[in-house]
Design a protein around this motif. Structure first.
Motif, PDB file in Angstrom:
ATOM      1  N   THR A   1       0.832  -1.204   0.000  1.00 16.40           N
ATOM      2  CA  THR A   1       0.000   0.000   0.000  1.00 16.40           C
ATOM      3  C   THR A   1       0.864   1.252   0.000  1.00 16.40           C
ATOM      4  O   THR A   1       0.617   2.187  -0.766  1.00 16.40           O
ATOM      5  CB  THR A   1      -0.948   0.000   1.218  1.00 16.40           C
ATOM      6  OG1 THR A   1      -1.789  -1.159   1.145  1.00 16.40           O
ATOM      7  CG2 THR A   1      -1.806   1.257   1.248  1.00 16.40           C
ATOM      8  N   VAL A   2       1.898   1.265   0.838  1.00 15.41           N
ATOM      9  CA  VAL A   2       2.790   2.426   0.894  1.00 15.41           C
ATOM     10  C   VAL A   2       3.469   2.618  -0.454  1.00 15.41           C
ATOM     11  O   VAL A   2       3.562   3.743  -0.965  1.00 15.41           O
ATOM     12  CB  VAL A   2       3.822   2.287   2.039  1.00 15.41           C
ATOM     13  CG1 VAL A   2       4.903   3.340   1.927  1.00 15.41           C
ATOM     14  CG2 VAL A   2       3.123   2.382   3.383  1.00 15.41           C
ATOM     15  N   ARG A   3       3.930   1.534  -1.068  1.00 18.08           N
ATOM     16  CA  ARG A   3       4.565   1.660  -2.391  1.00 18.08           C
ATOM     17  C   ARG A   3       3.584   2.183  -3.430  1.00 18.08           C
ATOM     18  O   ARG A   3       3.948   2.988  -4.293  1.00 18.08           O
ATOM     19  CB  ARG A   3       5.150   0.323  -2.830  1.00 18.08           C
ATOM     20  CG  ARG A   3       6.412   0.005  -2.097  1.00 18.08           C
ATOM     21  CD  ARG A   3       7.093  -1.190  -2.663  1.00 18.08           C
ATOM     22  NE  ARG A   3       8.253  -1.491  -1.847  1.00 18.08           N
ATOM     23  CZ  ARG A   3       9.082  -2.464  -2.079  1.00 18.08           C
ATOM     24  NH1 ARG A   3       8.893  -3.252  -3.107  1.00 18.08           N
ATOM     25  NH2 ARG A   3      10.098  -2.677  -1.293  1.00 18.08           N
ATOM     26  N   ALA A   4       2.340   1.724  -3.376  1.00 16.34           N
ATOM     27  CA  ALA A   4       1.320   2.214  -4.314  1.00 16.34           C
ATOM     28  C   ALA A   4       1.088   3.708  -4.101  1.00 16.34           C
ATOM     29  O   ALA A   4       0.949   4.470  -5.062  1.00 16.34           O
ATOM     30  CB  ALA A   4       0.014   1.439  -4.147  1.00 16.34           C
ATOM     31  N   ILE A   5       1.058   4.134  -2.840  1.00 17.03           N
ATOM     32  CA  ILE A   5       0.872   5.552  -2.546  1.00 17.03           C
ATOM     33  C   ILE A   5       2.050   6.360  -3.081  1.00 17.03           C
ATOM     34  O   ILE A   5       1.865   7.416  -3.692  1.00 17.03           O
ATOM     35  CB  ILE A   5       0.678   5.781  -1.030  1.00 17.03           C
ATOM     36  CG1 ILE A   5      -0.653   5.172  -0.567  1.00 17.03           C
ATOM     37  CG2 ILE A   5       0.744   7.274  -0.695  1.00 17.03           C
ATOM     38  CD1 ILE A   5      -0.807   5.079   0.950  1.00 17.03           C
ATOM     39  N   LEU A   6       3.269   5.862  -2.869  1.00 17.63           N
ATOM     40  CA  LEU A   6       4.444   6.590  -3.360  1.00 17.63           C
ATOM     41  C   LEU A   6       4.451   6.659  -4.887  1.00 17.63           C
ATOM     42  O   LEU A   6       4.755   7.706  -5.462  1.00 17.63           O
ATOM     43  CB  LEU A   6       5.726   5.942  -2.833  1.00 17.63           C
ATOM     44  CG  LEU A   6       5.926   6.029  -1.313  1.00 17.63           C
ATOM     45  CD1 LEU A   6       7.175   5.263  -0.891  1.00 17.63           C
ATOM     46  CD2 LEU A   6       5.983   7.471  -0.837  1.00 17.63           C
ATOM     47  N   ALA A   7       4.098   5.557  -5.538  1.00 19.50           N
ATOM     48  CA  ALA A   7       4.040   5.569  -7.009  1.00 19.50           C
ATOM     49  C   ALA A   7       2.944   6.515  -7.491  1.00 19.50           C
ATOM     50  O   ALA A   7       3.133   7.258  -8.462  1.00 19.50           O
ATOM     51  CB  ALA A   7       3.800   4.157  -7.535  1.00 19.50           C
ATOM     52  N   GLY A   8       1.799   6.508  -6.806  1.00 27.84           N
ATOM     53  CA  GLY A   8       0.722   7.432  -7.156  1.00 27.84           C
ATOM     54  C   GLY A   8       1.131   8.874  -6.944  1.00 27.84           C
ATOM     55  O   GLY A   8       0.807   9.752  -7.750  1.00 27.84           O
ATOM     56  N   ALA A   9       1.872   9.126  -5.854  1.00 29.64           N
ATOM     57  CA  ALA A   9       2.353  10.481  -5.578  1.00 29.64           C
ATOM     58  C   ALA A   9       3.305  10.933  -6.675  1.00 29.64           C
ATOM     59  O   ALA A   9       3.215  12.073  -7.150  1.00 29.64           O
ATOM     60  CB  ALA A   9       3.040  10.534  -4.212  1.00 29.64           C
ATOM     61  N   GLU A  10       4.219  10.066  -7.081  1.00 33.08           N
ATOM     62  CA  GLU A  10       5.150  10.412  -8.161  1.00 33.08           C
ATOM     63  C   GLU A  10       4.378  10.768  -9.429  1.00 33.08           C
ATOM     64  O   GLU A  10       4.658  11.778 -10.073  1.00 33.08           O
ATOM     65  CB  GLU A  10       6.122   9.266  -8.429  1.00 33.08           C
ATOM     66  CG  GLU A  10       7.035   9.480  -9.620  1.00 33.08           C
ATOM     67  CD  GLU A  10       7.990  10.659  -9.480  1.00 33.08           C
ATOM     68  OE1 GLU A  10       8.225  11.350 -10.492  1.00 33.08           O
ATOM     69  OE2 GLU A  10       8.503  10.917  -8.380  1.00 33.08           O
TER      70      GLU A  10
END
Length: 193
Positions: free
Chosen positions: A18-27
């Motif tokens: 989930t955190v990785r998905a959030i970071l990728a979405g943020a990028e």
């Protein structure tokens, strides 16, 4: 990822995803619009806004985590390609390809990292700079670069080539390996023996 207190438990695998998905979405969201809201970031990540807020209290905390995570990817890209035993030309190609992939894939965060005052980010970049200088010294010793080439100047030219390639949206649509070949060829033919 997110900064956790020393006593904090590691994230479960699903929380880590989930955190990785959030970071990728943020990028993705911040690359398109640097003023993107937490709601827009959540949408790009495919999660609820409350999920983003559960992991990152503020937008600034999220941006800092994104910058730290991209910097860690950058360090890993260099570390996995660096070798004191492989020929310098091979290492130069591997490092360049790895770094281009990170800088193209995480451009917003990497641009923020360059301007960051975070001491850990500065340490990572200083370590990468040192590894780059050692590689360029090896390249010069093996005749890939002229014997009179100033290593600092060679590094600055190399960094400038990487920066320019990653800022050109048309070029970044090309394969990282093709870009690597062009970039290394430009560096060595401009400075080569």
């Amino acid at each position: 990822m997110t900064k956790q207190p020393v006593h904090a438990k590691p994230l479960r695998a699903d929380a880590e995803r989930t955190v990785r998905a959030i970071l990728a979405g943020a990028e993705c969201a911040l690359s398109a619009n640097p003023a993107a809201t937490m709601e827009q970031i959540a949408e790009a990540a495919g999660v609820a806004r409350t999920t983003v807020h559960r992991r990152f209290t503020t937008r600034e905390e999220l941006v800092q985590a994104l910058t730290a995570w991209a910097t860690a990817q950058f360090a890993e890209a260099v570390d996995t390609a660096t070798s004191e035993t492989a020929p310098p030309l091979v290492v130069l190609h591997r490092v360049t390809a790895n770094v281009l992939r990170v800088k193209i894939g995480w451009g917003y965060a990497m641009n923020r990292a360059a301007a960051s005052s975070d001491p850990e980010i500065a340490r990572v970049h200083a370590d990468v700079l040192d590894k780059c200088d050692r590689l360029l010294r090896r390249a010069r010793a093996e005749g890939l670069l002229r014997s009179d080439v100033d290593i600092e100047w060679a590094r600055r030219c190399y960094y400038a080539l990487i920066h320019e390639v990653t800022q050109d949206r048309g070029a970044t649509e090309l394969d990282a390996d093709a870009l690597t070949t062009r970039l290394v060829d430009t560096l060595l033919n401009g400075l080569g023996a």
